[in-house]
Structure formats: structure tokens, C-alpha cells
Design a protein around this motif. Structure first.
Motif, short mmCIF file in Angstrom:
data_model
loop_
_atom_site.label_atom_id
_atom_site.label_comp_id
_atom_site.label_asym_id
_atom_site.label_seq_id
_atom_site.Cartn_x
_atom_site.Cartn_y
_atom_site.Cartn_z
N PHE A 17 49.54 50.57 38.76
CA PHE A 17 48.68 50.03 39.86
C PHE A 17 48.61 50.89 40.85
O PHE A 17 47.47 51.22 41.59
CB PHE A 17 49.53 48.71 40.27
N GLU A 20 45.84 53.57 40.29
CA GLU A 20 44.70 52.88 40.42
C GLU A 20 44.03 52.62 41.66
O GLU A 20 42.97 53.13 42.24
CB GLU A 20 44.62 51.60 39.60
N SER A 93 45.00 44.46 41.47
CA SER A 93 44.18 45.38 40.51
C SER A 93 42.66 45.25 40.71
O SER A 93 42.19 44.15 41.27
CB SER A 93 44.41 44.50 39.26
N ARG A 95 40.25 44.78 39.02
CA ARG A 95 39.62 43.83 38.16
C ARG A 95 39.60 42.58 38.86
O ARG A 95 38.71 41.60 38.70
CB ARG A 95 40.47 43.53 36.82
#
Length: 187
Positions: A17, A20, A93, A95
Motif C-alpha cells: 500500500f 503504491e 488503495s 482502486r
């Protein structure tokens, strides 16, 4: 979505995480989180019960660290005498970006802080990340001051010293909270 405590098995996911988030921040021109976070330090906070995961079915959507312990050298003795909870490493995230998940997690943190008898939810943000600072201001935090000196890690300039706080308060964050009841803070 469900909030649960992180477990040691979540360590690789939490490190991913952070990678990212660092990559995304770099694309935005920020130097935030470029250095890898030490896995052993993260594992210690997991084992202390202060790291929480937001799970959407089998997928982890976000994470937050919430602790009664302040990072050394940021808050004054007077401020530290006030019962507070400190937010760290809030990460969503990519996403799940754009769904106000971070805002809801900050509300969850404020609610949890309130239930632990804290007066404040406090945080420190990256000193050069103006967009992040504006985000926290939009989430109801008030800028307290910016601390630039005295990094706890190496004695050099502090990179995460933009301090902000908001009152701890009950909130309808809409998560199913599976974290153990918070322990009252004694100061």
C-alpha cells in the motif's frame, strides 16, 4: 465495508500500500514516502493494535494507524497533556480513490477517539505536500503549526511536521466496526 485490526499477516499488503501511495505521490510531484518504511517498525505498530484495515469483502481498501502515542518532538507538553489520538499512515488503495474513503476513515478515527475520552484527533502531514494539507483542512482539521527541525530519525530537517487537529466527536462513518472497543486514554 468493515474496519478490522491489522494482523502480522497484513504486513506485506501494508508495505505494498505504501509503495503504491509513494508511486502515485511521485507522479504528482511529491517526494512523500519515497524511502521504504521499515517493516519491523510497522510490525511493532500492528502488534500494538494501532493499525486498522478497511476491508471490502476479500479486498483491502484502506488502512489507518490510530494511536494515543505522539511522535517525539512534534507536540508541546501542554498539548500532550490533553487526551488525544494521533492519525498516521492513512492510505487508500488507488482502486478506491475518489470515494471519500479517507474522509470516512478520519470520521471513524474521530469517533474512536471520542469513545476513548480523547479531546482531539491530531496528525502530522508532509511539510511539502500542500495538496494533502488542503485535504486535511477540508476534512475539518485546523492547522496548528509546522515543525521543520528535529527529525526523530536522524536529527536533520523534519519532513512530516505540518501539525493539525480537530475535536474528537461521534460520527456516522458507515463502517461496520469490528475493532475492539477503544481503551480510555489517561493523561
Amino acid at each position: 465495508m468493515i474496519v478490522t485490526p491489522a494482523t502480522p499477516e497484513d504486513l506485506p499488503l501494508l508495505l505494498a500500500f505504501r509503495e503504491e501511495a509513494a508511486s502515485w505521490l511521485s507522479q504528482l510531484g511529491s517526494d512523500q514516502w519515497r524511502r521504504p518504511y521499515p517493516a519491523d517498525r510497522l510490525l511493532t505498530t500492528i502488534e500494538a493494535g494501532s493499525v486498522f484495515m478497511v476491508r471490502d469483502g476479500e479486498t483491502t481498501a484502506a488502512t489507518i494507524t490510530l494511536t494515543p502515542e505522539a511522535e517525539e518532538g512534534l507536540w508541546s507538553e501542554e498539548e500532550l497533556s490533553e487526551p488525544s489520538m494521533f492519525v498516521n499512515k492513512l492510505t487508500v488503495s488507488r482502486r478506491y480513490a475518489g470515494q471519500n474513503l479517507g474522509g470516512r476513515l478520519l470520521d471513524w478515527a474521530g469517533d474512536r477517539a471520542f469513545r476513548s475520552s480523547a479531546k482531539w484527533v491530531r496528525l502530522d502531514a508532509w511539510t511539502t505536500n500542500d495538496a494533502l494539507q488542503r485535504y486535511y483542512l477540508r476534512q475539518g482539521f485546523e492547522h496548528v503549526r509546522t515543525v521543520l527541525e528535529g527529525s526523530a530519525v536522524n536529527g536533520g530537517p523534519r519532513v512530516s511536521g505540518w501539525l493539525a487537529q480537530r475535536a474528537a466527536a461521534p460520527a456516522d462513518h458507515s463502517f461496520v466496526d469490528r475493532a475492539p472497543a477503544p481503551t480510555p486514554i489517561a493523561r
